[in-house]
Design a protein around this motif. Structure first.
Motif, PDB file in Angstrom:
ATOM      1  N   ASP A  91       0.974  -1.626   0.387  1.00 25.82           N
ATOM      2  CA  ASP A  91      -0.096   0.048   0.070  1.00 25.82           C
ATOM      3  C   ASP A  91       0.766   1.796   0.216  1.00 25.82           C
ATOM      4  O   ASP A  91       0.350   2.284   0.408  1.00 25.82           O
ATOM      5  CB  ASP A  91      -0.901   0.025   1.519  1.00 25.82           C
ATOM      6  CG  ASP A  91      -2.327  -1.095   0.860  1.00 25.82           C
ATOM      7  OD1 ASP A  91      -3.391  -0.753   0.487  1.00 25.82           O
ATOM      8  OD2 ASP A  91      -1.680  -1.542   1.762  1.00 25.82           O
ATOM      9  N   GLU A  92       2.496   1.244  -0.890  1.00 30.01           N
ATOM     10  CA  GLU A  92       2.578   2.467  -0.312  1.00 30.01           C
ATOM     11  C   GLU A  92       3.128   2.938  -1.960  1.00 30.01           C
ATOM     12  O   GLU A  92       4.471   3.665  -1.970  1.00 30.01           O
ATOM     13  CB  GLU A  92       3.590   2.430   0.561  1.00 30.01           C
ATOM     14  CG  GLU A  92       3.619   2.448   2.376  1.00 30.01           C
ATOM     15  CD  GLU A  92       4.187   2.478   2.854  1.00 30.01           C
ATOM     16  OE1 GLU A  92       5.561   2.501   2.919  1.00 30.01           O
ATOM     17  OE2 GLU A  92       3.986   2.946   4.243  1.00 30.01           O
ATOM     18  N   GLY A  93       3.295   2.245  -3.189  1.00 30.54           N
ATOM     19  CA  GLY A  93       2.771   2.734  -4.146  1.00 30.54           C
ATOM     20  C   GLY A  93       4.571   2.629  -4.577  1.00 30.54           C
ATOM     21  O   GLY A  93       4.531   3.683  -5.872  1.00 30.54           O
ATOM     22  N   GLY A  94       5.047   1.772  -3.931  1.00 30.53           N
ATOM     23  CA  GLY A  94       6.331   1.587  -4.862  1.00 30.53           C
ATOM     24  C   GLY A  94       7.173   3.058  -4.059  1.00 30.53           C
ATOM     25  O   GLY A  94       8.725   2.643  -3.948  1.00 30.53           O
ATOM     26  N   ALA A  95       6.785   3.126  -3.082  1.00 31.44           N
ATOM     27  CA  ALA A  95       8.139   4.380  -1.875  1.00 31.44           C
ATOM     28  C   ALA A  95       9.246   4.119  -1.808  1.00 31.44           C
ATOM     29  O   ALA A  95       9.588   4.155  -1.508  1.00 31.44           O
ATOM     30  CB  ALA A  95       6.451   5.246  -0.924  1.00 31.44           C
ATOM     31  N   PRO A  96       8.883   2.531  -0.800  1.00 31.31           N
ATOM     32  CA  PRO A  96      10.251   2.027  -0.652  1.00 31.31           C
ATOM     33  C   PRO A  96      11.368   2.055  -1.591  1.00 31.31           C
ATOM     34  O   PRO A  96      12.832   2.132  -1.166  1.00 31.31           O
ATOM     35  CB  PRO A  96      10.105   0.905  -0.327  1.00 31.31           C
ATOM     36  CG  PRO A  96       8.024   0.635   0.317  1.00 31.31           C
ATOM     37  CD  PRO A  96       7.951   1.611  -0.795  1.00 31.31           C
ATOM     38  N   GLY A  97      10.596   1.111  -2.781  1.00 30.29           N
ATOM     39  CA  GLY A  97      11.998   1.767  -3.773  1.00 30.29           C
ATOM     40  C   GLY A  97      12.431   2.803  -4.542  1.00 30.29           C
ATOM     41  O   GLY A  97      13.884   2.679  -4.460  1.00 30.29           O
ATOM     42  N   PHE A  98      11.223   3.789  -4.022  1.00 30.79           N
ATOM     43  CA  PHE A  98      12.051   5.307  -4.480  1.00 30.79           C
ATOM     44  C   PHE A  98      13.187   5.552  -3.139  1.00 30.79           C
ATOM     45  O   PHE A  98      13.931   6.781  -3.359  1.00 30.79           O
ATOM     46  CB  PHE A  98      10.634   6.113  -4.541  1.00 30.79           C
ATOM     47  CG  PHE A  98      10.959   6.995  -4.936  1.00 30.79           C
ATOM     48  CD1 PHE A  98      11.443   7.711  -5.689  1.00 30.79           C
ATOM     49  CD2 PHE A  98      10.558   8.421  -3.782  1.00 30.79           C
ATOM     50  CE1 PHE A  98      11.501   9.590  -6.684  1.00 30.79           C
ATOM     51  CE2 PHE A  98      10.779  10.142  -3.684  1.00 30.79           C
ATOM     52  CZ  PHE A  98      11.479  10.396  -5.094  1.00 30.79           C
ATOM     53  N   TYR A  99      12.406   5.920  -2.255  1.00 31.43           N
ATOM     54  CA  TYR A  99      13.214   6.641  -1.148  1.00 31.43           C
ATOM     55  C   TYR A  99      14.637   5.159  -1.093  1.00 31.43           C
ATOM     56  O   TYR A  99      15.571   6.365  -0.316  1.00 31.43           O
ATOM     57  CB  TYR A  99      12.319   6.156   0.607  1.00 31.43           C
ATOM     58  CG  TYR A  99      11.414   7.526  -0.079  1.00 31.43           C
ATOM     59  CD1 TYR A  99      11.760   8.588   1.127  1.00 31.43           C
ATOM     60  CD2 TYR A  99      10.526   7.103  -0.024  1.00 31.43           C
ATOM     61  CE1 TYR A  99      11.532   9.743   1.292  1.00 31.43           C
ATOM     62  CE2 TYR A  99       9.261   8.705  -0.233  1.00 31.43           C
ATOM     63  CZ  TYR A  99       9.469   9.615   0.532  1.00 31.43           C
ATOM     64  OH  TYR A  99       8.890  10.952   0.613  1.00 31.43           O
ATOM     65  N   LEU A 100      14.142   3.737  -0.750  1.00 36.28           N
ATOM     66  CA  LEU A 100      15.481   3.275  -0.827  1.00 36.28           C
ATOM     67  C   LEU A 100      16.114   2.995  -2.525  1.00 36.28           C
ATOM     68  O   LEU A 100      17.100   2.627  -2.638  1.00 36.28           O
ATOM     69  CB  LEU A 100      15.303   2.032   0.027  1.00 36.28           C
ATOM     70  CG  LEU A 100      14.577   1.852   1.378  1.00 36.28           C
ATOM     71  CD1 LEU A 100      13.645   2.965   1.594  1.00 36.28           C
ATOM     72  CD2 LEU A 100      14.753   0.483   1.323  1.00 36.28           C
ATOM     73  N   HIS A 101      16.196   3.959  -3.447  1.00 36.08           N
ATOM     74  CA  HIS A 101      16.690   3.992  -4.774  1.00 36.08           C
ATOM     75  C   HIS A 101      17.213   2.230  -5.216  1.00 36.08           C
ATOM     76  O   HIS A 101      17.991   2.005  -5.355  1.00 36.08           O
ATOM     77  CB  HIS A 101      18.254   4.410  -4.217  1.00 36.08           C
ATOM     78  CG  HIS A 101      18.393   5.803  -3.759  1.00 36.08           C
ATOM     79  ND1 HIS A 101      17.955   6.932  -4.452  1.00 36.08           N
ATOM     80  CD2 HIS A 101      18.815   6.435  -2.442  1.00 36.08           C
ATOM     81  CE1 HIS A 101      17.559   8.506  -3.769  1.00 36.08           C
ATOM     82  NE2 HIS A 101      18.476   8.111  -2.351  1.00 36.08           N
ATOM     83  N   GLY A 102      16.398   1.834  -4.402  1.00 35.64           N
ATOM     84  CA  GLY A 102      15.977   0.742  -5.714  1.00 35.64           C
ATOM     85  C   GLY A 102      15.991  -0.706  -4.798  1.00 35.64           C
ATOM     86  O   GLY A 102      15.916  -2.104  -5.346  1.00 35.64           O
ATOM     87  N   ALA A 103      16.284  -0.806  -3.211  1.00 37.54           N
ATOM     88  CA  ALA A 103      16.132  -1.625  -2.495  1.00 37.54           C
ATOM     89  C   ALA A 103      14.865  -2.287  -2.459  1.00 37.54           C
ATOM     90  O   ALA A 103      14.492  -2.562  -3.053  1.00 37.54           O
ATOM     91  CB  ALA A 103      16.929  -1.268  -0.638  1.00 37.54           C
ATOM     92  N   LYS A 104      15.299  -3.713  -2.351  1.00 40.89           N
ATOM     93  CA  LYS A 104      14.413  -4.484  -2.150  1.00 40.89           C
ATOM     94  C   LYS A 104      13.349  -4.940  -1.728  1.00 40.89           C
ATOM     95  O   LYS A 104      14.385  -5.123  -0.325  1.00 40.89           O
ATOM     96  CB  LYS A 104      14.965  -6.146  -3.220  1.00 40.89           C
ATOM     97  CG  LYS A 104      14.083  -7.616  -3.589  1.00 40.89           C
ATOM     98  CD  LYS A 104      14.487  -8.099  -4.094  1.00 40.89           C
ATOM     99  CE  LYS A 104      13.605  -9.405  -4.452  1.00 40.89           C
ATOM    100  NZ  LYS A 104      14.889 -10.505  -5.211  1.00 40.89           N
ATOM    101  N   LEU A 105      12.237  -5.880  -1.614  1.00 37.19           N
ATOM    102  CA  LEU A 105      11.796  -6.281   0.084  1.00 37.19           C
ATOM    103  C   LEU A 105      11.347  -7.571  -0.454  1.00 37.19           C
ATOM    104  O   LEU A 105      11.593  -7.879  -1.648  1.00 37.19           O
ATOM    105  CB  LEU A 105      10.127  -6.138  -0.142  1.00 37.19           C
ATOM    106  CG  LEU A 105       9.680  -3.775   0.148  1.00 37.19           C
ATOM    107  CD1 LEU A 105       8.772  -3.405  -0.201  1.00 37.19           C
ATOM    108  CD2 LEU A 105      11.026  -3.613   1.307  1.00 37.19           C
ATOM    109  N   LEU A 106      11.629  -8.238   0.093  1.00 36.08           N
ATOM    110  CA  LEU A 106      12.822  -9.517   0.500  1.00 36.08           C
ATOM    111  C   LEU A 106      10.817  -9.703   0.940  1.00 36.08           C
ATOM    112  O   LEU A 106      10.788 -10.253   2.830  1.00 36.08           O
ATOM    113  CB  LEU A 106      13.266  -9.664   1.299  1.00 36.08           C
ATOM    114  CG  LEU A 106      14.479  -9.360   0.652  1.00 36.08           C
ATOM    115  CD1 LEU A 106      16.138  -9.719   1.515  1.00 36.08           C
ATOM    116  CD2 LEU A 106      14.935  -9.715  -1.202  1.00 36.08           C
ATOM    117  N   LEU A 107       9.544 -11.484   1.214  1.00 31.77           N
ATOM    118  CA  LEU A 107       8.498 -11.523   1.540  1.00 31.77           C
ATOM    119  C   LEU A 107       8.705 -11.870   2.209  1.00 31.77           C
ATOM    120  O   LEU A 107       8.959 -13.457   1.384  1.00 31.77           O
ATOM    121  CB  LEU A 107       7.863 -11.022   0.129  1.00 31.77           C
ATOM    122  CG  LEU A 107       8.200 -10.022  -0.711  1.00 31.77           C
ATOM    123  CD1 LEU A 107       6.673  -9.755  -2.002  1.00 31.77           C
ATOM    124  CD2 LEU A 107       7.395  -8.614   0.221  1.00 31.77           C
ATOM    125  N   GLY A 108       7.654 -12.436   3.405  1.00 33.39           N
ATOM    126  CA  GLY A 108       8.135 -13.396   4.503  1.00 33.39           C
ATOM    127  C   GLY A 108       6.267 -13.621   4.246  1.00 33.39           C
ATOM    128  O   GLY A 108       5.520 -13.093   3.721  1.00 33.39           O
TER     129      GLY A 108
END
Length: 335
Positions: A91-108
């Protein structure tokens, strides 16, 4: 019903009167940005709340709070372990990738949108320690979770121990942290555990435009100050955000509000019986009901969101009236 939106979201609730009073009181000349007296005293106030030293930055949104906190922990080539239903994933519209400059979310995975040491290991153990694979840098957990489930102190301790053992930072998305504290009936420190940074939510709990990033590591706070400015979140009249945070903490308004919301959710949950999809531990109630049943509830004036094809989500707030919660409970029991 007071409003068609009364169970849509706690974001739809009105602003607590203490916030308006604080904004009026802060409406005087003071230093710009975060140099004002209100901002300068946040560290002391939050340190007293958590019983350990911390540094606090205000921001306007929960998305910014989460992403700015994580950006201090994770390099662009790294990853953040989070639940597959976590807000930063869904629900954050890709904001983590934007703010973290492409860092990946590793899903559990995990019941109730909660991670466990085992589910975290299932994500990170298969990752080879070489440059060809994204290496985990941090873990992000949500208190209370996207399904309104609450981590107990012993669960937090187990995840923290794993994070320390693996050399990972630990972040907590606390958009509904107050509801978790109210449910557990413990101190803020016990509900947070040994995290390195906490996104402490206030907007869903009666605030207006202010959230807090609580850093328990001074080095992370130092980095976040620069990132906040770069991201456009260093507001020039920051005293109005800081004043809101003070108003919520003064007199435990934040905790009283959360208890009110939780009590309303329990009122509704008591009528749901086998329809409940998840244990109600905060202020969200997930209820199995057909499209026809949802339409019947809406025809009676209840506002809520569909949750997939065969369920609904009802969210209570600090100002949910007891009679409205009782009316919804009665309507659900009569379906």
């Amino acid at each position: 019903m007071t409003s068609q939106a009364q169970f849509l979201s706690d974001n739809a609730a009105s602003v607590h009167p203490a916030i308006w009073d604080a904004l009026r009181a802060a409406d005087a000349s003071d230093a710009p940005y975060d140099g004002d007296a209100h901002s300068a005293s946040l560290d002391e106030k939050f340190s007293a709340l958590f019983g350990r030293d911390c540094e606090v930055l205000w921001v306007a949104t929960g998305t910014a709070a989460n992403c700015l906190a994580l950006a201090t922990m994770v390099q662009p080539h790294g990853g953040v372990v989070c639940h597959e239903e976590a807000h930063i994933e869904m629900d954050e519209g890709g904001a983590p990738g934007f703010y973290l400059h492409g860092a990946k979310l590793l899903l559990g995975e995990g019941d109730g949108a909660k991670l466990s040491p085992d589910s975290i290991r299932a994500v990170i153990d298969p990752i080879r320690d070489d440059v060809h694979q994204v290496q985990p840098h941090a873990i992000s957990i949500t208190q209370a979770s996207e399904y309104g489930r609450v981590y107990r102190p012993e669960e937090l301790a187990a995840i923290s121990a794993l994070a320390k053992d693996r050399g990972l930072w630990l972040h907590m998305d606390g958009a509904r942290f107050a509801n978790a504290v109210a449910f557990l009936d413990v101190s803020a420190a016990e509900a947070a555990g040994d995290v390195d940074a906490l996104s402490f939510g206030f907007v869903k709990n009666g605030g207006m435009t202010a959230e807090a990033i609580v850093f328990f590591d001074r080095g992370l706070a130092d980095v976040a100050r620069y990132r906040r400015k770069r991201a456009g979140h260093l507001q020039s009249k920051g005293r109005y955000l800081a004043a809101q945070l003070h108003a919520m903490l003064d007199g435990d308004v934040w905790l009283h509000n959360a208890r009110s919301a939780n009590a309303a959710a329990q009122e509704i949950a008591g009528a749901c019986s086998e329809r409940l999809m998840h244990a109600v531990e905060a202020n969200e109630v997930f209820v199995r009901c057909s499209a026809a049943e949802r339409e019947a509830l809406r025809s009676r004036g209840f506002g809520f969101y569909d949750w997939g094809d065969d369920a609904a989500r009802f969210v209570t707030a600090w100002n949910t009236r007891e009679e409205d919660a009782q009316a919804l409970a009665s309507a659900i029991s009569g379906l």
